[in-house]
Design an enzyme around this catalytic site. Structure first.
Site, PDB file in Angstrom:
ATOM      1  N   HIS A  47      71.859 -23.969  63.163  1.00  8.63           N
ATOM      2  CA  HIS A  47      72.248 -24.086  61.754  1.00  8.63           C
ATOM      3  C   HIS A  47      73.264 -25.209  61.558  1.00  8.63           C
ATOM      4  O   HIS A  47      73.157 -26.000  60.608  1.00  8.63           O
ATOM      5  CB  HIS A  47      72.819 -22.756  61.262  1.00  8.63           C
ATOM      6  CG  HIS A  47      73.383 -22.824  59.879  1.00  8.63           C
ATOM      7  ND1 HIS A  47      72.592 -22.965  58.755  1.00  8.63           N
ATOM      8  CD2 HIS A  47      74.671 -22.801  59.423  1.00  8.63           C
ATOM      9  CE1 HIS A  47      73.359 -23.014  57.675  1.00  8.63           C
ATOM     10  NE2 HIS A  47      74.629 -22.912  58.055  1.00  8.63           N
ATOM     11  N   HIS A  62      94.357 -28.672  74.583  1.00 10.65           N
ATOM     12  CA  HIS A  62      95.629 -28.913  75.270  1.00 10.65           C
ATOM     13  C   HIS A  62      96.439 -30.025  74.602  1.00 10.65           C
ATOM     14  O   HIS A  62      97.676 -30.018  74.697  1.00 10.65           O
ATOM     15  CB  HIS A  62      95.390 -29.198  76.749  1.00 10.65           C
ATOM     16  CG  HIS A  62      95.052 -27.963  77.523  1.00 10.65           C
ATOM     17  ND1 HIS A  62      95.990 -27.217  78.190  1.00 10.65           N
ATOM     18  CD2 HIS A  62      93.870 -27.308  77.683  1.00 10.65           C
ATOM     19  CE1 HIS A  62      95.405 -26.173  78.754  1.00 10.65           C
ATOM     20  NE2 HIS A  62      94.113 -26.209  78.454  1.00 10.65           N
TER      21      HIS A  62
END
Length: 393
Positions: free
Chosen positions: A295, A134
């Protein structure tokens, strides 16, 4: 003697004093606050992306223009007293973005957090504020989630900011102040004038190099690492880490400040950007991409967990992916789901717990424990969740 001294005083000899006085006047007129002196107003370097683990860290989710809930969150974290003064000592606070939109006190929260940043610094504490989707939307001029009162708040800001500029323009030693409305359209097709004025004020304040985006938002981080915890509004993918966390912060900061014309949409716009991603925030853990998360954390030195906001967790702060994804947006703003404020606390030995203002937490917890003991219902109860403590605000 006094007469001679008075004759020596002019705008030319005291321009900085006058400018500071006018800025204080404008700040108070907009926010109702007198900000403590900025310890280093002219040469504050950009915040680093990586920090060592603090003794105590409190993480706060999306605030969305609700000043009352913001203060409640800070109080249950033991960070401010009943008079809204910093009592957090050397604690570190990370607010993960989305101060803007959906609520009526956006500017008041920005000013309030700035006041606390300065108070905390005097006590050895630190407050880090971050960019959410936002903040990006508003700098882009996307005001779809602005409330009417949000427009009015910026109209009030624009009025007093222009009054301050008019006062400064009377002093030759200060030079001509920059018009914040330069280049902003005066009318918008099919938009009523009373709304149009608020839109103009918001554009002037929040566009790149605007007074509010430069003063407040450009001081935010988009990604930050404290010890073994990575903080980001939406989430990080391998491509974001490859781009470089320092580089992400620099590019967004320079865009807000007007030093860079634009920033890559891949970084801050679209569902796979760092402020929009929901891959690790789904309500059902089975739908979270835990392998990608693992990962990503493996490519950030020392990282064990990612802490994010953006996606409302109706059941409160929780974690998934073997405790590697912690979701802290509880929808506390009255403009969202009006949830009970909760904050995440991490102490120096990586002990994690949730501080909640929910007065029913004890009852809910006991009921959940009873259900968990019944045959066939154990899988319905979240496993290995952080310890939750109910705190009276």
């Amino acid at each position: 003697m006094a007469k001679e001294f008075a004759e020596q005083i002019s705008c030319e000899t005291l321009p900085r004093f006058l400018s500071s006085f006018v800025d204080t006047f404008v700040d108070f007129s907009v926010s109702g606050l007198f900000l403590p002196p900025d310890p280093d107003p002219d040469s504050s370097p950009p915040l680093p992306t990586t920090y060592p683990s603090p003794e105590r860290l409190v993480a706060i989710g999306d605030l969305h223009g609700d000043l009352g809930k913001t203060k409640t969150a800070l109080r249950i974290g033991g960070l401010i007293d009943a008079s809204d003064r910093w009592i957090g000592g050397s604690s570190t606070v990370v607010q993960v973005g989305d101060v803007l939109d959906r609520g009526n006190d956006e500017l008041k929260i920005l000013y309030f957090l700035e006041k606390l940043k300065r108070q905390a610094a005097k006590s050895g504490g630190k407050i880090v504020t971050m960019n959410g989707n936002h903040e990006i939307m508003n700098v882009d001029g996307d005001f779809r989630f602005v409330t009417p009162s949000g427009l009015d708040e910026f109209k009030v800001w624009a009025h007093w900011y222009c009054v301050g500029n008019a006062i400064k323009s009377l002093c030759g030693g200060l030079g001509k102040p920059k018009d914040p409305f330069s280049g902003v359209p005066k009318v918008f097709p099919n938009v009523k004038q009373e709304i149009s004025d608020g839109i103009r004020a918001r554009i002037a304040a929040l566009r790149p190099e605007g007074p509010i985006s430069t003063r407040f938002l450009s001081k935010n981080l988009t990604v930050v690492v404290f010890g073994d915890s990575v903080f980001v509004h939406g989430g990080l993918l391998p491509k974001h880490v490859s781009h470089g966390l320092d580089r992400i912060n620099e590019e967004v900061r320079d865009w807000f400040s007007g030093l860079k014309e634009k920033v890559s949409s891949e970084l801050v716009r679209g569902r796979d950007s760092v402020v929009w991603l929901r891959s690790f925030s789904h309500e059902r853990p089975i739908k979270c991409d835990c392998s990608t998360l693992e990962h990503v954390l493996a490519t950030i030195p020392g990282a064990k967990r990612m802490i994010m906001g953006h996606t409302i967790q109706k059941k409160g702060i929780n974690w998934v992916c073997e405790n590697k994804a912690i979701r802290i947006d509880v929808g506390m703003s009255s403009g969202c789901t009006n949830g009970f404020p909760e904050v995440l606390e991490i102490t120096g030995n990586s002990e994690i717990r949730v501080l909640t203002s929910n007065p029913s937490w004890g009852v809910l917890h006991d009921s959940a424990s009873e259900l968990k003991q019944k045959d066939g219902l154990g899988l319905l109860i979240p496993q290995h969740q952080p310890r939750k403590i109910q705190v009276n605000a």
